[in-house]
Design an enzyme around this catalytic site. Structure first.
Site, PDB file in Angstrom:
ATOM      1  N   ASN A   1     -10.280  -1.189  -0.277  1.00  0.00           N
ATOM      2  CA  ASN A   1      -8.831  -0.990  -0.145  1.00  0.00           C
ATOM      3  C   ASN A   1      -8.152  -1.592  -1.376  1.00  0.00           C
ATOM      4  O   ASN A   1      -8.129  -2.810  -1.533  1.00  0.00           O
ATOM      5  CB  ASN A   1      -8.363  -1.668   1.148  1.00  0.00           C
ATOM      6  CG  ASN A   1      -6.859  -1.581   1.354  1.00  0.00           C
ATOM      7  OD1 ASN A   1      -6.091  -1.348   0.414  1.00  0.00           O
ATOM      8  ND2 ASN A   1      -6.426  -1.794   2.583  1.00  0.00           N
TER       9      ASN A   1
ATOM     10  N   HIS B   1      -3.771   6.656   2.180  1.00  0.00           N
ATOM     11  CA  HIS B   1      -4.117   5.333   1.653  1.00  0.00           C
ATOM     12  C   HIS B   1      -5.503   4.961   2.171  1.00  0.00           C
ATOM     13  O   HIS B   1      -5.807   5.142   3.352  1.00  0.00           O
ATOM     14  CB  HIS B   1      -3.065   4.319   2.134  1.00  0.00           C
ATOM     15  CG  HIS B   1      -3.474   2.904   1.954  1.00  0.00           C
ATOM     16  ND1 HIS B   1      -4.027   2.443   0.787  1.00  0.00           N
ATOM     17  CD2 HIS B   1      -3.425   1.839   2.802  1.00  0.00           C
ATOM     18  CE1 HIS B   1      -4.292   1.153   0.918  1.00  0.00           C
ATOM     19  NE2 HIS B   1      -3.941   0.768   2.129  1.00  0.00           N
TER      20      HIS B   1
ATOM     21  N   CYS C   1       0.822  -1.224   0.000  1.00  0.00           N
ATOM     22  CA  CYS C   1       0.000   0.000   0.000  1.00  0.00           C
ATOM     23  C   CYS C   1       0.854   1.272   0.000  1.00  0.00           C
ATOM     24  O   CYS C   1       0.333   2.378  -0.136  1.00  0.00           O
ATOM     25  CB  CYS C   1      -0.937  -0.019   1.192  1.00  0.00           C
ATOM     26  SG  CYS C   1      -1.828  -1.567   1.321  1.00  0.00           S
TER      27      CYS C   1
HETATM   28  C1  LIG Z   1     -10.288  -5.603  10.167  1.00  0.00           C
HETATM   29  C2  LIG Z   1     -10.968  -4.740  11.219  1.00  0.00           C
HETATM   30  C3  LIG Z   1     -12.068  -3.909  10.564  1.00  0.00           C
HETATM   31  C4  LIG Z   1     -11.603  -5.643  12.256  1.00  0.00           C
HETATM   32  O1  LIG Z   1     -12.143  -4.870  13.286  1.00  0.00           O
HETATM   33  P1  LIG Z   1     -11.819  -5.235  14.799  1.00  0.00           P
HETATM   34  O2  LIG Z   1     -12.596  -4.324  15.626  1.00  0.00           O
HETATM   35  O3  LIG Z   1     -10.342  -5.229  14.977  1.00  0.00           O
HETATM   36  O4  LIG Z   1     -12.378  -6.710  14.851  1.00  0.00           O
HETATM   37  P2  LIG Z   1     -11.893  -7.914  15.763  1.00  0.00           P
HETATM   38  O5  LIG Z   1     -11.184  -8.883  14.905  1.00  0.00           O
HETATM   39  O6  LIG Z   1     -11.228  -7.454  17.028  1.00  0.00           O
HETATM   40  O7  LIG Z   1     -13.291  -8.474  16.177  1.00  0.00           O
HETATM   41  C5  LIG Z   1     -14.220  -7.700  16.957  1.00  0.00           C
HETATM   42  C6  LIG Z   1     -15.538  -8.416  16.938  1.00  0.00           C
HETATM   43  O8  LIG Z   1     -16.096  -8.344  15.610  1.00  0.00           O
HETATM   44  C7  LIG Z   1     -16.328  -9.668  15.136  1.00  0.00           C
HETATM   45  N1  LIG Z   1     -16.030  -9.666  13.711  1.00  0.00           N
HETATM   46  C8  LIG Z   1     -14.828  -9.856  13.105  1.00  0.00           C
HETATM   47  N2  LIG Z   1     -14.977  -9.794  11.776  1.00  0.00           N
HETATM   48  C9  LIG Z   1     -16.270  -9.544  11.556  1.00  0.00           C
HETATM   49  C10 LIG Z   1     -17.011  -9.368  10.382  1.00  0.00           C
HETATM   50  N3  LIG Z   1     -16.476  -9.402   9.169  1.00  0.00           N
HETATM   51  N4  LIG Z   1     -18.343  -9.109  10.518  1.00  0.00           N
HETATM   52  C11 LIG Z   1     -18.918  -9.060  11.721  1.00  0.00           C
HETATM   53  N5  LIG Z   1     -18.252  -9.233  12.865  1.00  0.00           N
HETATM   54  C12 LIG Z   1     -16.945  -9.476  12.782  1.00  0.00           C
HETATM   55  C13 LIG Z   1     -15.417 -10.569  15.922  1.00  0.00           C
HETATM   56  O9  LIG Z   1     -15.930 -11.873  15.967  1.00  0.00           O
HETATM   57  C14 LIG Z   1     -15.425  -9.893  17.267  1.00  0.00           C
HETATM   58  O10 LIG Z   1     -16.594 -10.264  17.956  1.00  0.00           O
HETATM   59  P3  LIG Z   1     -16.603 -10.452  19.558  1.00  0.00           P
HETATM   60  O11 LIG Z   1     -16.263  -9.104  20.113  1.00  0.00           O
HETATM   61  O12 LIG Z   1     -18.001 -10.887  19.845  1.00  0.00           O
HETATM   62  O13 LIG Z   1     -15.560 -11.478  19.851  1.00  0.00           O
HETATM   63  C15 LIG Z   1      -9.964  -3.797  11.918  1.00  0.00           C
HETATM   64  O14 LIG Z   1      -9.066  -4.536  12.709  1.00  0.00           O
HETATM   65  C16 LIG Z   1      -9.193  -2.971  10.964  1.00  0.00           C
HETATM   66  O15 LIG Z   1      -9.747  -2.135  10.286  1.00  0.00           O
HETATM   67  N6  LIG Z   1      -7.863  -3.139  10.914  1.00  0.00           N
HETATM   68  C17 LIG Z   1      -7.039  -2.421   9.995  1.00  0.00           C
HETATM   69  C18 LIG Z   1      -7.158  -3.088   8.702  1.00  0.00           C
HETATM   70  C19 LIG Z   1      -6.561  -2.292   7.596  1.00  0.00           C
HETATM   71  O16 LIG Z   1      -6.697  -1.119   7.534  1.00  0.00           O
HETATM   72  N7  LIG Z   1      -5.880  -2.989   6.734  1.00  0.00           N
HETATM   73  C20 LIG Z   1      -5.293  -2.417   5.619  1.00  0.00           C
HETATM   74  C21 LIG Z   1      -3.898  -2.119   5.884  1.00  0.00           C
HETATM   75  S1  LIG Z   1      -3.130  -1.748   4.426  1.00  0.00           S
END
Ligand SMILES: CC(C)(COP(=O)(O)OP(=O)(O)OC[C@H]1O[C@@H](n2cnc3c(N)ncnc32)[C@H](O)[C@@H]1OP(=O)(O)O)[C@@H](O)C(=O)NCCC(=O)NCCS
Length: 352
Positions: A308, A277, A133
């Site tokens: 993304n 980004h 990215c």
């Molecule tokens: C990926 C992302 C959106 C996930 O969000 P998060 O808040 O970290 O999610 P988590 O993995 O901690 O999970 C939180 C909860 O959501 C749930 N969950 C995870 N993925 C899910 C989905 N696709 N839909 C619904 N619920 C989901 C989990 O089961 C968890 O539930 P719980 O609290 O009951 O256990 C977030 O981590 C993120 O944006 N990270 C950066 C990613 C990014 O920018 N990448 C590009 C870099 S170049």
């Protein structure tokens, strides 16, 4: 200690130094968005989630996925054609073609040579770079140096991805994030500075935070082992430790963006656009707060409709802001890319 003047002083033959333009700037930008739109409702057919969750956690409402004809080369040629037209130059004046991508699945030859040939760039040096990215920012830094160093008059920088080829649609943490597309920019000579110092770097200690699930040879070895047994081998895909990436992006990348502003001698209130980004809308919002960006500075929010797209995301968002009138030609824009590696690149540019 070596003395740089010694060879000339002793009468030894001296290499004539290469010199180029005083400054460089972006002369044109163009993008290509695949035809097929994948709304969140379609993603819900693959993973247990909800439209509300995806929108609130990532800001994404839909993304574009490329069809069979929308190859890495085809999308790049389309985007580059628009950038070249906006720059108003003949393709033969392009003296370098840099393609940033992590999703061109045929490793050799570089896809850049085919793109250069199809665009009519003559014998311009053409090569691919892998900086995820941050790929567009890495390419911009190289192009800026090439133009000012005299090895090219104009350089074409392309960021292009078909991340749908590397997406595991059963993985809840990534299935909704990635999109496909291409963005391109022409970098060339300028009378005034149009690209600030690029603040770029890497942190290999975090190489596993975003990565391919397995190497291609591992996948093929597994396939050989199970050949004929009916066991299904998973195609390599991108996997991500979402929370680790999120924390790194929010804490570290705002500092890098501030360094890019400081190096350019620009303050946040002088910006005409902030084009980060398009990783996640919440990351963008957190960076705005940390940078204390005034409300008057328009911010790229292309992720809502594009997802993304890694290396393509900044030029695609830049094109959209210029086309919509949110940002204007001549405005100063702060750009920052960050991702798998981990890698990052930020700078201030004058918009074409
Ligand atoms: C990926 C992302 C959106 C996930 O969000 P998060 O808040 O970290 O999610 P988590 O993995 O901690 O999970 C939180 C909860 O959501 C749930 N969950 C995870 N993925 C899910 C989905 N696709 N839909 C619904 N619920 C989901 C989990 O089961 C968890 O539930 P719980 O609290 O009951 O256990 C977030 O981590 C993120 O944006 N990270 C950066 C990613 C990014 O920018 N990448 C590009 C870099 S170049």
């Amino acid at each position: 200690m070596s003395n740089p003047e010694t060879p000339a002083a002793s009468g030894a033959p001296r290499i004539r130094p290469s010199s180029g333009a005083a400054y460089a700037r972006i002369h044109g930008v163009g993008g290509y968005r695949p035809v097929r739109v994948i709304p969140n409702t379609e993603v819900l057919e693959w993973i247990d989630s909800s439209d509300e969750w995806i929108r609130s956690r990532s800001g994404i409402a839909e993304r574009r996925w490329a069809g069979p004809e929308e190859t890495v080369a085809e999308m790049s040629v389309q985007a580059a054609g628009k950038a070249i037209a906006q720059a108003g130059i003949a393709p033969e004046r392009i003296g370098g073609v840099i393609v940033a991508t992590v999703s061109h699945l045929k490793q050799t030859p570089a896809i850049a040579t085919e793109i250069a040939q199809r665009l009519g760039c003559g014998t311009a040096p053409a090569f691919d770079i892998s900086a995820a990215c941050a790929g567009f920012g890495y390419g911009l830094s190289l192009a800026d140096g090439m133009v000012r160093g005299g090895s090219a008059e104009y350089v074409l920088v392309i960021g292009v991805e078909r991340l749908s080829d590397l997406t595991d649609v059963t993985d809840r943490s990534t299935a909704f994030i990635f999109g496909d597309g291409a963005g391109a920019a022409i970098v060339g000579p300028s009378d005034t500075p149009g690209i600030g110092k690029v603040i770029w770097g890497s942190d290999g200690s975090q190489k596993d935070v975003i990565s391919q699930t397995q190497a291609w040879d591992t996948a093929f070895a597994k396939e050989d082992a199970v050949n004929g047994t009916g066991t299904e081998i998973k195609w390599p895909a991108l996997r991500m430790e979402g929370q680790a990436v999120f924390r790194w992006a929010v804490w570290e990348m705002a500092k890098v963006a501030q360094q890019a502003l400081d190096a350019a001698g620009i303050t946040a209130d002088q910006l005409g656009a902030f084009i980060p980004h398009q990783a996640n809308m919440r990351i963008t919002d957190a960076m705005i707060k940390k940078l204390q960006l005034p409300d008057s500075v328009p911010v790229a929010r292309d992720i809502t409709e594009t997802g993304n797209t890694s290396a393509a995301s900044i030029p695609l968002a830049m094109e959209r802001m210029l086309e919509s009138g949110e940002a204007r030609s001549g405005d100063l824009a702060l750009i920052i890319g960050f991702g798998a590696g981990l890698v990052y690149a930020a700078t201030v540019v004058t918009l074409p």
